[in-house]
Design an enzyme around this catalytic site. Sequence first.
Site, short mmCIF file in Angstrom:
data_model
loop_
_atom_site.label_atom_id
_atom_site.label_comp_id
_atom_site.label_asym_id
_atom_site.label_seq_id
_atom_site.Cartn_x
_atom_site.Cartn_y
_atom_site.Cartn_z
N GLU A 85 -5.02 -2.42 43.83
CA GLU A 85 -5.68 -2.70 42.55
C GLU A 85 -4.98 -3.82 41.77
O GLU A 85 -5.63 -4.61 41.10
CB GLU A 85 -5.77 -1.44 41.68
CG GLU A 85 -6.52 -1.69 40.38
CD GLU A 85 -6.98 -0.44 39.68
OE1 GLU A 85 -7.33 -0.52 38.50
OE2 GLU A 85 -6.98 0.64 40.32
N ARG A 86 -3.66 -3.89 41.87
CA ARG A 86 -2.94 -4.95 41.15
C ARG A 86 -3.36 -6.33 41.68
O ARG A 86 -3.55 -7.27 40.92
CB ARG A 86 -1.43 -4.77 41.29
CG ARG A 86 -0.91 -3.54 40.59
CD ARG A 86 0.58 -3.31 40.83
NE ARG A 86 1.38 -4.31 40.16
CZ ARG A 86 2.03 -5.30 40.75
NH1 ARG A 86 1.94 -5.45 42.07
NH2 ARG A 86 2.74 -6.15 40.07
N ARG A 87 -3.52 -6.45 43.01
CA ARG A 87 -3.97 -7.72 43.59
C ARG A 87 -5.40 -8.04 43.16
O ARG A 87 -5.74 -9.19 42.86
CB ARG A 87 -3.88 -7.64 45.12
CG ARG A 87 -2.48 -7.88 45.68
CD ARG A 87 -2.36 -7.39 47.11
NE ARG A 87 -2.08 -5.96 47.16
CZ ARG A 87 -2.36 -5.18 48.20
NH1 ARG A 87 -2.96 -5.69 49.27
NH2 ARG A 87 -2.07 -3.91 48.17
N ASN A 119 0.83 4.72 45.15
CA ASN A 119 1.46 4.55 43.84
C ASN A 119 2.80 5.27 43.76
O ASN A 119 3.74 4.77 43.14
CB ASN A 119 0.52 5.05 42.74
CG ASN A 119 -0.54 4.01 42.39
OD1 ASN A 119 -0.25 3.04 41.70
ND2 ASN A 119 -1.75 4.20 42.89
#
Length: 285
Positions: A85-87, A119
């Site tokens: 999700e960060r990417r 996570n």
Amino acid sequence: MLQPFNRIFGLKDKSDSEAEEVSYQPDEVIKLPVQNIRPNRFQPRTLFNEEKISELAQTIHTHGMIQPIVVRQVEDNQYELIAGERRWRAVQLLEWEYIPAIIREMNDTQTASVALIENLQREELTVVEEAFAYAKLLELHDLTQEALAQRLGKSQSTIANKLRILKLPEQVHEALLAKEITERHARSLIKLKEEELQLKVLEMILEQHLNVKQTEEKVKDLLQPKEKKPKRRARLKGINKDVRIAMNTIRQSLNMVSDTGIDVESNEEELEDYYQITIKIPKKK
């Protein structure tokens, strides 16, 4: 990453007969429209550091996307994130139209578990998010705390201590998420069984900027029974010897009664013409 995870939690990918017909090959990296991807509904992380996302975006802009995201197809041309999700957030800052991705066939349980494990391995979750992740894994796989600890390579006490955080009031969770208090602050509050007292000490921490040691002292004071006010004793200097003997005899008698376990309260006052002794003896021991 997904294969070791499947072995640990005993999950299996869909068989060829169960999988829907798709136009991509297993583990093939393809480009998907960024706007057709939605966040993982089981994502335990509730806070994303925008500064770090911006730094990641700059790295991707300079070096490209080294590792593709992982998604699953939920509708025609619609996908849900499994990992990365960060990417995905970073390329949105870059206003990319497409993003490299690998499509996996996973059910809800597998998707939730992978998101939680990914996570937890990053070790960037807040204590509340970490506790939620443990609780969700216990629920998804019907595990005991000991079994989960073994599978994650952690101690059972670590899992138990994190889960206790979830029993604290929502206001404490919010303070933890905002990093206004530490995990040790929160664990001190667990000793107070009443929510009212937990919130009272939380307010003290925030207003008085108490450190952990000071917080523990506040909790200790609340747990200890209130000390009785010192008894007022009449001054016996310069009075008649017989009166002094009488007063001391009464005091000794009260001490003897207290030694039997009866909670006797006494109060001595020196008035103008006499000494007054008030004695309270409870009806029940």
